[in-house]
Motif scaffolding. Structure first.
Motif, PDB file in Angstrom:
ATOM      1  N   THR A   1     -37.519   1.848 109.959  1.00  0.00           N
ATOM      2  CA  THR A   1     -36.359   1.483 109.135  1.00  0.00           C
ATOM      3  C   THR A   1     -35.081   2.123 109.655  1.00  0.00           C
ATOM      4  O   THR A   1     -33.996   1.594 109.438  1.00  0.00           O
ATOM      5  CB  THR A   1     -36.583   1.867 107.661  1.00  0.00           C
ATOM      6  OG1 THR A   1     -36.904   3.258 107.573  1.00  0.00           O
ATOM      7  CG2 THR A   1     -37.708   1.047 107.051  1.00  0.00           C
TER       8      THR A   1
ATOM      9  N   ASP B   1     -42.945  -8.847 108.649  1.00  0.00           N
ATOM     10  CA  ASP B   1     -42.175  -7.690 108.199  1.00  0.00           C
ATOM     11  C   ASP B   1     -42.999  -6.409 108.226  1.00  0.00           C
ATOM     12  O   ASP B   1     -44.213  -6.434 108.391  1.00  0.00           O
ATOM     13  CB  ASP B   1     -41.595  -7.927 106.796  1.00  0.00           C
ATOM     14  CG  ASP B   1     -42.657  -8.152 105.736  1.00  0.00           C
ATOM     15  OD1 ASP B   1     -43.632  -7.384 105.689  1.00  0.00           O
ATOM     16  OD2 ASP B   1     -42.521  -9.098 104.957  1.00  0.00           O
ATOM     17  N   GLN B   2     -42.298  -5.309 108.031  1.00  0.00           N
ATOM     18  CA  GLN B   2     -42.918  -3.995 108.098  1.00  0.00           C
ATOM     19  C   GLN B   2     -43.995  -3.818 107.032  1.00  0.00           C
ATOM     20  O   GLN B   2     -45.056  -3.257 107.311  1.00  0.00           O
ATOM     21  CB  GLN B   2     -41.853  -2.912 107.962  1.00  0.00           C
ATOM     22  CG  GLN B   2     -42.410  -1.512 108.051  1.00  0.00           C
ATOM     23  CD  GLN B   2     -41.383  -0.443 107.751  1.00  0.00           C
ATOM     24  OE1 GLN B   2     -40.354  -0.697 107.148  1.00  0.00           O
ATOM     25  NE2 GLN B   2     -41.675   0.779 108.186  1.00  0.00           N
TER      26      GLN B   2
ATOM     27  N   ARG C   1     -38.185  -7.709 110.694  1.00  0.00           N
ATOM     28  CA  ARG C   1     -37.797  -7.517 109.283  1.00  0.00           C
ATOM     29  C   ARG C   1     -37.454  -8.817 108.659  1.00  0.00           C
ATOM     30  O   ARG C   1     -36.980  -9.723 109.189  1.00  0.00           O
ATOM     31  CB  ARG C   1     -36.612  -6.583 109.198  1.00  0.00           C
ATOM     32  CG  ARG C   1     -37.066  -5.181 108.960  1.00  0.00           C
ATOM     33  CD  ARG C   1     -35.911  -4.369 108.551  1.00  0.00           C
ATOM     34  NE  ARG C   1     -36.411  -3.374 107.615  1.00  0.00           N
ATOM     35  CZ  ARG C   1     -35.680  -2.406 107.184  1.00  0.00           C
ATOM     36  NH1 ARG C   1     -34.442  -2.285 107.531  1.00  0.00           N
ATOM     37  NH2 ARG C   1     -36.173  -1.523 106.375  1.00  0.00           N
TER      38      ARG C   1
ATOM     39  N   THR D   1     -30.873  -2.483 109.914  1.00  0.00           N
ATOM     40  CA  THR D   1     -31.192  -3.441 108.857  1.00  0.00           C
ATOM     41  C   THR D   1     -31.987  -4.637 109.369  1.00  0.00           C
ATOM     42  O   THR D   1     -32.620  -5.344 108.594  1.00  0.00           O
ATOM     43  CB  THR D   1     -29.906  -3.957 108.189  1.00  0.00           C
ATOM     44  OG1 THR D   1     -29.056  -4.509 109.207  1.00  0.00           O
ATOM     45  CG2 THR D   1     -29.176  -2.835 107.465  1.00  0.00           C
TER      46      THR D   1
ATOM     47  N   ARG E   1     -40.998   6.316 108.979  1.00  0.00           N
ATOM     48  CA  ARG E   1     -39.575   6.069 108.704  1.00  0.00           C
ATOM     49  C   ARG E   1     -38.778   5.629 109.932  1.00  0.00           C
ATOM     50  O   ARG E   1     -37.691   5.094 109.800  1.00  0.00           O
ATOM     51  CB  ARG E   1     -38.950   7.330 108.112  1.00  0.00           C
ATOM     52  CG  ARG E   1     -39.485   7.633 106.748  1.00  0.00           C
ATOM     53  CD  ARG E   1     -38.709   8.745 106.091  1.00  0.00           C
ATOM     54  NE  ARG E   1     -39.214   8.945 104.745  1.00  0.00           N
ATOM     55  CZ  ARG E   1     -39.552  10.107 104.260  1.00  0.00           C
ATOM     56  NH1 ARG E   1     -39.435  11.190 104.996  1.00  0.00           N
ATOM     57  NH2 ARG E   1     -39.990  10.209 103.033  1.00  0.00           N
TER      58      ARG E   1
END
Length: 184
Positions: A140, A23-24, A184, A144, A137
């Motif tokens: 994201t 994940d991020q 994600r 989703t 940013r």
């Protein structure tokens, strides 16, 4: 020992796939600061003090992005037509291999462009541009199910909403080895 290290550098091959970080947030903890780069000059006997000074000034002069490498042939020097640079790859090994491949037989790596405070052995390394996307940013905003895919052989990358979309975006620039590196 130096000859052995140089021989190892000239025989590097590009990895087939990227390592995946789940994940991020985990990726952010692994990546280096994206504000600037540093140069590590690998001095060889054929290089003058002026050559070393020129190479040390590269990040400021050309605003080169990490991971990068420059290769030259010892018989021709660093200011030869054959000298090659490869920049904005996803690891120093990939940048070295690309620079050596472009320079040709008998060439050696003369400089590396690395993130500031670089330390080897991180589980995830991305080029400066992809690192900015993951730590900012833009990742994201991809959706989703955001994912980032990278091309080890070209330094290319792409983001998308889902792994298939990220791989397709990465491959759209012509890369054939895109693989998901961050999901994600």
């Amino acid at each position: 020992m130096i000859r052995t290290a140089l021989l190892a550098l000239t025989t590097l091959t590009l990895p087939a796939a990227a390592q995946t970080v789940p994940d991020q947030d985990a990726a952010k903890r692994l990546l280096f600061d994206t504000r600037g780069a540093q140069v590590a000059v690998l001095r060889h006997g054929f290089m003058s003090d002026a050559d070393v000074t020129t190479l040390q000034a590269l990040p400021e002069v050309a605003q080169l992005k990490y991971y990068g490498a420059m290769a030259a042939h010892p018989d021709e020097g660093i200011q030869a037509e054959r000298t090659r640079g490869a920049f904005n790859f996803h690891s120093i090994d990939q940048a070295r291999a690309a620079a050596l491949s472009g320079c040709g037989s008998g060439c050696v790596v003369i400089a590396e462009i690395l993130p500031r405070r670089y330390e080897a052995g991180r589980a995830l390394t991305l080029n400066q541009d992809a690192s900015k996307v993951v730590t900012g940013r833009d990742f994201t905003r991809a959706g989703t199910d955001a994912a980032l895919a990278i091309s080890p052989s070209t330094g290319g990358w792409g983001i998308g909403n889902g792994e298939q979309a990220a791989v397709a975006t990465c491959a759209a620039a012509g890369a054939r080895d895109c693989a998901v590196a961050v999901g994600r």
